[in-house]
Design a protein around this motif. Sequence first.
Motif, PDB file in Angstrom:
ATOM      1  N   ASN B  33       0.893  -1.497  -0.318  1.00 42.21           N
ATOM      2  CA  ASN B  33       0.108   0.162   0.070  1.00 42.21           C
ATOM      3  C   ASN B  33       0.868   1.213   0.163  1.00 42.21           C
ATOM      4  OD1 ASN B  33      -2.504  -1.146  -0.062  1.00 42.21           O
ATOM      5  ND2 ASN B  33      -2.318  -1.762   1.962  1.00 42.21           N
ATOM      6  N   GLU B  52      10.761   3.263   5.217  1.00 50.40           N
ATOM      7  CA  GLU B  52      10.362   1.898   5.379  1.00 50.40           C
ATOM      8  C   GLU B  52      11.310   1.497   6.681  1.00 50.40           C
ATOM      9  OE1 GLU B  52       8.559  -1.087   5.166  1.00 50.40           O
ATOM     10  OE2 GLU B  52       9.946  -1.718   6.223  1.00 50.40           O
ATOM     11  N   ARG B  53      10.967   1.047   7.631  1.00 47.21           N
ATOM     12  CA  ARG B  53      11.470   0.692   8.874  1.00 47.21           C
ATOM     13  C   ARG B  53      12.486  -0.362   8.466  1.00 47.21           C
ATOM     14  NH1 ARG B  53      11.102   0.521  14.330  1.00 47.21           N
ATOM     15  NH2 ARG B  53      11.250  -1.422  15.171  1.00 47.21           N
ATOM     16  N   ASN B  54      11.890  -1.373   7.860  1.00 45.66           N
ATOM     17  CA  ASN B  54      12.792  -2.689   7.810  1.00 45.66           C
ATOM     18  C   ASN B  54      13.305  -2.753   6.281  1.00 45.66           C
ATOM     19  OD1 ASN B  54      12.511  -4.098  10.362  1.00 45.66           O
ATOM     20  ND2 ASN B  54      10.482  -3.566   9.745  1.00 45.66           N
ATOM     21  N   ALA B  60       3.446  -7.927   5.970  1.00 46.98           N
ATOM     22  CA  ALA B  60       2.295  -8.918   5.186  1.00 46.98           C
ATOM     23  C   ALA B  60       2.506  -8.853   3.457  1.00 46.98           C
ATOM     24  CB  ALA B  60       0.955  -8.264   5.449  1.00 46.98           C
ATOM     25  N   SER B  61       3.108  -8.049   3.031  1.00 52.24           N
ATOM     26  CA  SER B  61       3.108  -7.833   1.717  1.00 52.24           C
ATOM     27  C   SER B  61       4.002  -9.021   1.142  1.00 52.24           C
ATOM     28  CB  SER B  61       3.407  -6.574   1.095  1.00 52.24           C
ATOM     29  OG  SER B  61       2.681  -5.445   1.640  1.00 52.24           O
ATOM     30  N   SER B  65      -0.381 -15.045   0.801  1.00 53.64           N
ATOM     31  CA  SER B  65      -0.757 -16.352   0.140  1.00 53.64           C
ATOM     32  C   SER B  65      -0.100 -16.131  -1.389  1.00 53.64           C
ATOM     33  CB  SER B  65      -1.989 -16.847   0.310  1.00 53.64           C
ATOM     34  OG  SER B  65      -2.371 -16.791   1.497  1.00 53.64           O
ATOM     35  N   MET B  67      -1.790 -14.252  -3.819  1.00 55.82           N
ATOM     36  CA  MET B  67      -2.900 -14.287  -4.582  1.00 55.82           C
ATOM     37  C   MET B  67      -3.348 -12.906  -5.039  1.00 55.82           C
ATOM     38  SD  MET B  67      -4.669 -17.966  -4.372  1.00 55.82           S
ATOM     39  CE  MET B  67      -5.445 -17.183  -2.859  1.00 55.82           C
ATOM     40  N   GLY B 378      -6.990  -3.655   3.626  1.00 53.52           N
ATOM     41  CA  GLY B 378      -6.499  -3.800   2.247  1.00 53.52           C
ATOM     42  C   GLY B 378      -5.908  -5.098   2.009  1.00 53.52           C
ATOM     43  N   LEU B 380      -3.270  -7.548  -0.929  1.00 55.58           N
ATOM     44  CA  LEU B 380      -2.594  -7.264  -2.287  1.00 55.58           C
ATOM     45  C   LEU B 380      -3.069  -7.304  -3.430  1.00 55.58           C
ATOM     46  CD1 LEU B 380       0.590  -7.881  -1.641  1.00 55.58           C
ATOM     47  CD2 LEU B 380       0.164 -10.276  -2.580  1.00 55.58           C
ATOM     48  N   ALA B 381      -4.386  -7.892  -3.357  1.00 56.72           N
ATOM     49  CA  ALA B 381      -5.012  -7.801  -4.752  1.00 56.72           C
ATOM     50  C   ALA B 381      -5.781  -6.258  -4.979  1.00 56.72           C
ATOM     51  CB  ALA B 381      -6.158  -8.957  -4.456  1.00 56.72           C
TER      52      ALA B 381
HETATM   53  C1  LIG Z   1      -0.909 -14.947   5.714  1.00 55.15           C
HETATM   54  C2  LIG Z   1      -1.254 -13.725   4.958  1.00 55.15           C
HETATM   55  C3  LIG Z   1      -1.818 -14.162   3.583  1.00 55.15           C
HETATM   56  C4  LIG Z   1      -2.339 -13.209   2.786  1.00 55.15           C
HETATM   57  N1  LIG Z   1      -2.873 -13.832   1.447  1.00 55.15           N
HETATM   58  C5  LIG Z   1      -3.153 -12.592   0.673  1.00 55.15           C
HETATM   59  C6  LIG Z   1      -3.561 -13.110  -0.667  1.00 55.15           C
HETATM   60  O1  LIG Z   1      -3.367 -13.985  -1.152  1.00 55.15           O
HETATM   61  N2  LIG Z   1      -4.206 -12.196  -1.348  1.00 55.15           N
HETATM   62  C7  LIG Z   1      -4.203 -10.764  -0.907  1.00 55.15           C
HETATM   63  O2  LIG Z   1      -4.572  -9.843  -1.851  1.00 55.15           O
HETATM   64  N3  LIG Z   1      -3.953 -10.372   0.204  1.00 55.15           N
HETATM   65  C8  LIG Z   1      -3.418 -11.263   1.116  1.00 55.15           C
HETATM   66  N4  LIG Z   1      -2.882 -10.806   2.367  1.00 55.15           N
HETATM   67  C9  LIG Z   1      -3.131  -9.590   2.658  1.00 55.15           C
HETATM   68  C10 LIG Z   1      -2.222  -8.773   2.348  1.00 55.15           C
HETATM   69  O3  LIG Z   1      -0.648  -9.343   2.107  1.00 55.15           O
HETATM   70  C11 LIG Z   1      -1.971  -7.254   3.003  1.00 55.15           C
HETATM   71  O4  LIG Z   1      -3.240  -6.864   3.236  1.00 55.15           O
HETATM   72  C12 LIG Z   1      -1.113  -6.062   2.560  1.00 55.15           C
HETATM   73  O5  LIG Z   1       0.202  -6.784   2.073  1.00 55.15           O
HETATM   74  C13 LIG Z   1      -1.021  -5.235   3.548  1.00 55.15           C
HETATM   75  O6  LIG Z   1       0.073  -4.304   3.009  1.00 55.15           O
HETATM   76  P1  LIG Z   1       0.479  -2.928   3.637  1.00 55.15           P
HETATM   77  O7  LIG Z   1       1.290  -2.271   2.777  1.00 55.15           O
HETATM   78  O8  LIG Z   1      -0.655  -2.274   4.349  1.00 55.15           O
HETATM   79  O9  LIG Z   1       1.358  -3.652   4.897  1.00 55.15           O
HETATM   80  P2  LIG Z   1       2.480  -4.115   5.352  1.00 55.15           P
HETATM   81  O10 LIG Z   1       2.892  -5.016   3.850  1.00 55.15           O
HETATM   82  O11 LIG Z   1       2.435  -4.933   6.367  1.00 55.15           O
HETATM   83  O12 LIG Z   1       3.618  -3.045   5.370  1.00 55.15           O
HETATM   84  C14 LIG Z   1       3.769  -2.176   6.371  1.00 55.15           C
HETATM   85  C15 LIG Z   1       5.196  -1.991   6.487  1.00 55.15           C
HETATM   86  O13 LIG Z   1       5.269  -0.763   7.113  1.00 55.15           O
HETATM   87  C16 LIG Z   1       6.502  -0.641   7.930  1.00 55.15           C
HETATM   88  N5  LIG Z   1       6.710   0.110   9.083  1.00 55.15           N
HETATM   89  C17 LIG Z   1       6.018  -0.041  10.261  1.00 55.15           C
HETATM   90  N6  LIG Z   1       6.294   0.600  11.047  1.00 55.15           N
HETATM   91  C18 LIG Z   1       7.151   1.774  10.255  1.00 55.15           C
HETATM   92  C19 LIG Z   1       7.874   3.090  10.747  1.00 55.15           C
HETATM   93  N7  LIG Z   1       7.622   3.426  11.872  1.00 55.15           N
HETATM   94  N8  LIG Z   1       8.678   3.700   9.793  1.00 55.15           N
HETATM   95  C20 LIG Z   1       8.461   3.095   8.784  1.00 55.15           C
HETATM   96  N9  LIG Z   1       8.049   2.062   8.329  1.00 55.15           N
HETATM   97  C21 LIG Z   1       7.337   1.079   9.047  1.00 55.15           C
HETATM   98  C22 LIG Z   1       6.810  -2.209   8.069  1.00 55.15           C
HETATM   99  O14 LIG Z   1       8.208  -2.626   8.159  1.00 55.15           O
HETATM  100  C23 LIG Z   1       6.306  -2.641   6.937  1.00 55.15           C
HETATM  101  O15 LIG Z   1       6.902  -3.289   5.893  1.00 55.15           O
HETATM  102  C24 LIG Z   1      -2.526 -11.746   3.108  1.00 55.15           C
HETATM  103  C25 LIG Z   1      -1.929 -11.458   4.489  1.00 55.15           C
HETATM  104  C26 LIG Z   1      -1.382 -12.447   5.357  1.00 55.15           C
HETATM  105  C27 LIG Z   1      -0.875 -12.137   6.483  1.00 55.15           C
END
Ligand SMILES: Cc1cc2nc3c(=O)[nH]c(=O)nc-3n(C[C@H](O)[C@H](O)[C@H](O)COP(=O)(O)OP(=O)(O)OC[C@H]3O[C@@H](n4cnc5c(N)ncnc54)[C@H](O)[C@@H]3O)c2cc1C
Lengths: 410, 586
Positions: B33, B52-54, B60-61, B65, B67, B378, B380-381
């Motif tokens: 996201n 990005e912290r890491n 999660a991304s 899974s 997909m 949210g 991935l999809a």
């Molecule tokens: C087991 C599992 C299976 C899934 N399967 C699917 C699937 O098949 N299809 C699908 O569409 N979705 C799936 N999802 C959901 C999807 O992966 C997540 O909803 C989506 O990746 C969320 O993205 P994000 O960017 O919001 O969060 P994240 O990817 O978690 O990113 C958040 C980032 O913020 C960073 N961060 C945190 N604090 C700070 C800070 N203070 N300063 C700087 N950076 C910071 C973290 O290091 C992290 O990298 C799945 C999730 C899981 C856990």
Amino acid sequence: MKRRIVVIGAGIAGVAAAWSARRRGCDVTIVSAGAGASALGGGAVDDVPWEQLVRSSRALGLVPRARPLSDDLHAFSNDLGAWSLADDRLAWVATIAGRLRPARGRDHALLDFGALGGARVMLPRAERASWDADAIAAGLSDDPFARAHRITFIAADVPVLRFDEERRVADGDLALRHDGEARLAWLAARLIDGVKHAAANAVLVGPWLGAAGSRSEALSKLVGVPVGEALTGVGSPAGQRFEAARGRLLAAIGARVIDDRVTEIDRDGGALAITLRHGASLLVDGIVLALGGLIGGGLSYEPPDHRAAADLPSGVRAPFVLSLRAPVTLVAHVGADPSTAEATSSLHGPDIDVAAWPRGDRPGTLESAGIRCNGARAAEGITAAGEVVAGRPRTALEAAAAGIRAGNEA
Amino acid sequence: MKTSRPPAVANAIKPKRRPEVDVDVIVIGGGVNGVGVARDASMRGLSVALFERNDLAFGASGNSSGMIHGGLRYLTYDPQVTESSCRDSGHIQAIAPHLLFRIPFLVPVDSRRGARILFELMDGFFEAYDGYQPLKRGKSHARLSADEVRKLEPGIAGDLVGGMTFDEWGIDGARLCTENAIDAIERGAKVFTGCTVEQIQRRDDTGEVLGVVYRDRTTGVIGRMKTSVVINATGAWAPITAALGGLPPERARVRPGKGIHIVFDRRLTNYAIAARTIDGRQIFLEPWQNMSIVGTTDDDYYGDLDDVRSTSEEVRYLMQGMARVFPQIRSARAIGTYAGVRPSLYAFGPSEDNLSRDHKIVDHTRDGAPGLYSMVGGKLASYRLFAEEMTDVLSELFGRGVPCATHKSPLPGGDAVCDALTLATRLEIDAVAARRLVYRHGSRAERIAERIQQRPREAVTVCACEPVLEGEIRYAVKHELARTVADVSRRTRLGLGACGGMRCAARCGQIVAEEQGLPPREGLRQASAFLLRQAAMRAPALGPEQARQDALGIASMRAELGVDAEDAEDRDEIEATAKSSVEATA
Ligand SMILES: Cc1cc2nc3c(=O)[nH]c(=O)nc-3n(C[C@H](O)[C@H](O)[C@H](O)COP(=O)(O)OP(=O)(O)OC[C@H]3O[C@@H](n4cnc5c(N)ncnc54)[C@H](O)[C@@H]3O)c2cc1C
Ligand SMILES: Cc1cc2nc3c(=O)[nH]c(=O)nc-3n(C[C@H](O)[C@H](O)[C@H](O)COP(=O)(O)OP(=O)(O)OC[C@H]3O[C@@H](n4cnc5c(N)ncnc54)[C@H](O)[C@@H]3O)c2cc1C
């Protein structure tokens, strides 16, 4: 009648046991089912894991020192003829990852930096996957031991691969080619030029110097400066050299060798009966179990879940099993304390989530599991040695020392 | 003191481009996201910085899974969500064709009571889904007899009435994040990985966002960047991030749902197979890239988000469910696990599985923090859509009329097709290596190929399992923001095969250190950290072969590097020992 001893397993522990039992005048047969950890190791020969040595001496503010070894161990090592084992000092070997680490002894072919203060070491470049001379040289130059002893490393363009296909052959195959005199002379000529150009006084190469035995002494003599190998963690020709040396030693001491797998050991009156998978069974007076651990295949980890097919595992089962049935007890560290590796209080086996690998001073479950022994003794008439024994260090000299003890007591 | 009412200045700060800011927008979080917004906003002409912290896709991304599903689960109660999901799946396919792969699903229906009726219902349900399939180039479902099910997948157990197939798409989530970030950078965004935001600064009087204080976690250097808009896209970390802006964490509350997957060494089936756990949850075995995965769990998680681990319990729970449908899974070779935490929309009460996977944008103006937004939930999809919605808000805020184009403009590598076989011949590399390279990089595989042609030694295979070539590792460090062995692994899948990185981690560390001009021992430290982390993630799923491999891994790591986490973390002490060793020998 001579006492009949069967040693099961022909790794370092088994060979040492066969050697010591023969010295005591026993009739010795060694049965082995193929290559184990001893054939995979990189050629460093330790008594205790080197990090432990470094850690404990660091804690005491001392320099890591070689501990004295028994005369038997020196005698065995001499007879095996594959290792250099100094009386009073540690060897320091260079790893392919770019570290210099202490070792109690080493395969003859490994270059020993413990004796090379102030050296300028040349690494010939070669287009091989695991040999990036520049990166290794940079890593080694950065190593604290090298800095402290003013050892420097430089990569140089010296052709050490004679044919194009040698970029891809396995280390062992390349090592085998250097068993030949002509090829060794060819290499020596290249290195002589390189050494002159680079103004080097030692040469570090990959694990390429001989399969039947170390060619490093011969090569050093030809080149005029010490030439030796760097240590590769797994699959080094040092394993082949051990196997070759083992073959020579077993022939020399007159031990009978059987290539087979033992499936079962039973008591038969005062004697012990050994069942082989292919050959006829043997009736003997004493047995040495030198089966190796998870790597050698003497032990395997099979949690009850595995192959259970159905919803629940079919019953309680010990997660660790030996490669043969024998009246001995297995134990493993899962938490802090060793516990019997029979059934656990989970139908699915132990939780080894955090304990599988070692951490700090705590041994990992995977390398602490094995036969419970009292000294070398595992049961009446049965001794054990090497990686199959629970809670002992997984090192070459531990295997050799335990093998000698087990052979003596068998 | 802040008033509880939203301050009146909320509107007065439009247009946002204050002269004293460093960038228009700061995005916190490098998950899908965050990078999605960074890309969209950059495309629409805003200046963006992302922290990005890491690492990109660390959360999660990179642990999903994988997909890009079409929102099948919404079909009965909100078909519009299904339609938009399918449309967006089609968009993602259009902009990153190289990254998507087809995953046909097989749902066996066992003959319990009422199974016939269920079967008919399913048929109707999937028929309705078929209507949306063309939007994502999906195939229509097939209704299969029990025999047909077994012909497609002989390993399926049980007394069946039949089965259904339906079509979905898989993706490498870490690559998706990387490519969005790279595109954003190429359009002017600044992306800082390994940099954590420590504070979101706001004006005392109006509560407006002023900027962020960040810390580089490697060097420890603290910096400050000024902006008027901050987007909290930190997934499961979102409430923590809200707190860094002085808001109560519940203003960006998520329900953290931990999910694990078990990874197997090869493609065990040609179809993804659906099964149910003992508590009735849907799980699956999915052929994914060159391996298979079984997933997933969903448990409320209150642990350390930077260090999420799988446990034996979770593995056993999944295996039990899967083995009922596909018994061979118990003899298959598990080579690892991975875990992530879903940022599900918060609701107290319902069981985890009933929580919506929908997303929402929280405008914190109402919390007295104008300029701060949180993206909560949210998938991935739906990342592209979510990012579009967020960027529409920004666009409006900055008075820009530029429409979103992220669904039309290809991601890096997605613009043209690159033929793997030609590449293999040209570089004299293995065809599989070339195919995997092209999968990951699309047309940009050409750039790596050019590198390798200039420096032929970079054609050597460093990781034989995946496989990964030296040139790709160097490229990942130079052009894809990889700084560590673990970062390279996320981008290339190096070290994730059966050997657990035993043969490649140290070499990768050497390369990573060299490319960044770091001391070689830093590379080795990273390699050790990577190997230990991977070992910990494998342990809960170990079976006989992998346990043997792990024992070999311990022996080999000890021989070359030392298996000692403390040692790996503690370089100065080694130095001290070495010095005292000289003194003593002198
Ligand atoms: C087991 C599992 C299976 C899934 N399967 C699917 C699937 O098949 N299809 C699908 O569409 N979705 C799936 N999802 C959901 C999807 O992966 C997540 O909803 C989506 O990746 C969320 O993205 P994000 O960017 O919001 O969060 P994240 O990817 O978690 O990113 C958040 C980032 O913020 C960073 N961060 C945190 N604090 C700070 C800070 N203070 N300063 C700087 N950076 C910071 C973290 O290091 C992290 O990298 C799945 C999730 C899981 C856990
Ligand atoms: C990659 C690697 C690196 C290493 N590095 C070092 C190092 O740097 N320093 C160090 O000191 N040590 C090192 N070691 C450890 C050392 O090599 C071992 O501890 C030692 O070789 C163990 O010897 P062993 O005789 O106990 O077992 P093994 O060599 O494993 O021998 C066991 C033998 O028993 C046989 N066997 C098993 N079951 C049966 C059966 N039922 N019937 C018949 N035969 C059977 C097997 O076929 C095998 O040949 C390393 C090991 C490895 C694998």
